[in-house]
Design a protein around this motif. Sequence first.
Motif, PDB file in Angstrom:
ATOM      1  N   GLN A 250       0.835  -1.205   0.000  1.00 34.68           N
ATOM      2  CA  GLN A 250       0.000   0.000   0.000  1.00 34.68           C
ATOM      3  C   GLN A 250       0.869   1.255   0.000  1.00 34.68           C
ATOM      4  OE1 GLN A 250      -3.173   0.261  -0.511  1.00 34.68           O
ATOM      5  NE2 GLN A 250      -3.293   2.481  -0.215  1.00 34.68           N
ATOM      6  N   GLU A 251       1.982   1.209   0.727  1.00 33.95           N
ATOM      7  CA  GLU A 251       2.909   2.347   0.737  1.00 33.95           C
ATOM      8  C   GLU A 251       3.422   2.627  -0.669  1.00 33.95           C
ATOM      9  OE1 GLU A 251       4.621   1.668   5.306  1.00 33.95           O
ATOM     10  OE2 GLU A 251       5.788   1.023   3.559  1.00 33.95           O
ATOM     11  N   LEU A 252       3.763   1.564  -1.397  1.00 39.35           N
ATOM     12  CA  LEU A 252       4.248   1.743  -2.764  1.00 39.35           C
ATOM     13  C   LEU A 252       3.147   2.304  -3.662  1.00 39.35           C
ATOM     14  CD1 LEU A 252       6.347   1.456  -4.980  1.00 39.35           C
ATOM     15  CD2 LEU A 252       5.685  -0.953  -5.225  1.00 39.35           C
ATOM     16  N   ARG A 253       1.942   1.806  -3.488  1.00 40.18           N
ATOM     17  CA  ARG A 253       0.825   2.305  -4.290  1.00 40.18           C
ATOM     18  C   ARG A 253       0.619   3.807  -4.054  1.00 40.18           C
ATOM     19  NH1 ARG A 253      -2.717  -0.891  -2.450  1.00 40.18           N
ATOM     20  NH2 ARG A 253      -2.618  -2.480  -4.085  1.00 40.18           N
ATOM     21  N   GLU A 254       0.654   4.213  -2.795  1.00 44.05           N
ATOM     22  CA  GLU A 254       0.453   5.626  -2.477  1.00 44.05           C
ATOM     23  C   GLU A 254       1.609   6.478  -2.984  1.00 44.05           C
ATOM     24  OE1 GLU A 254      -2.320   6.946  -1.296  1.00 44.05           O
ATOM     25  OE2 GLU A 254      -3.136   4.905  -1.407  1.00 44.05           O
ATOM     26  N   LEU A 255       2.823   5.929  -2.940  1.00 41.71           N
ATOM     27  CA  LEU A 255       3.982   6.659  -3.454  1.00 41.71           C
ATOM     28  C   LEU A 255       3.850   6.883  -4.955  1.00 41.71           C
ATOM     29  CD1 LEU A 255       6.811   7.891  -3.361  1.00 41.71           C
ATOM     30  CD2 LEU A 255       7.752   5.564  -3.450  1.00 41.71           C
TER      31      LEU A 255
END
Length: 268
Positions: A250-255
């Motif tokens: 999810q962190e990568l998606r938001e980034l």
Amino acid sequence: MAHIIVVGNEKGGSGKSTTSMHVATALVRMGHKVGCLDLDLRQRSMGSYIEKRIAYCADKGLDLATPTYRPLPEIDAKELKDGENIYDQRLSLAVAGLEADVDFILIDCPGSHTRLSQVAHSLADTLVTPLNDSFIDFDLLAKTDLDGKVKGPSVYSQMVWSARQLRAQAGLPPIDWVVVRNRLGAQNMVNKKKMRDALENLSKRIGFRFTDGFGERVIFRELFPRGLTLLDLRDLGVGNLNISNVAARQELRELMKALNLPGVKIDF
């Protein structure tokens, strides 16, 4: 022309190569052609990452989405004209050799000030600056007094300013500078809030956007020796991701959403 993403700062250990590899691989997985250059000619973390990935896929019979990696071409100094810099020419040739065949060129810079890094920043359409969520790393962006008040930009911020001026003189679009907060604490700690407030104030003064990046997770250290990213886990037969892995994804998606790269639609 290819959109150039430069990942850089002047401190080691901020997660530059982890950020670079995950951004590049995510773009390839979403159907984009990506070429990568590693300007840390000594350590070569990004180049090593991709080489490990290719070797692992060959050994396991896998076909994982992988960006194209090119080392900087060698140049005979005797062939240079008066006033030409060998590092400028090596980087220029590397970019020229990729840009006709890819949608994005991602350049991973070393954690120090070098001629190559300086020139690469002037090429950036998007500049991604990872830093640990700490006032030790905040010093990368600005000088502060004993009370933590900003006195002025740091040498790195001044280099970015110079790169912006060079682009303006050449009639190129301005750099979209994105500061990425890595190793964020899971809890809403006092220091975390102070860092956010400091970045908010500084961003208005020297012109950058900032977003959350990756937390401190064991998974990244486990994946590096095989050249893998957390987006590869299901391809490796990991059916049920644990809570930490889901959070990292999810962190990568938001980034990727925050980077707002041209033509990119997030679909993972």
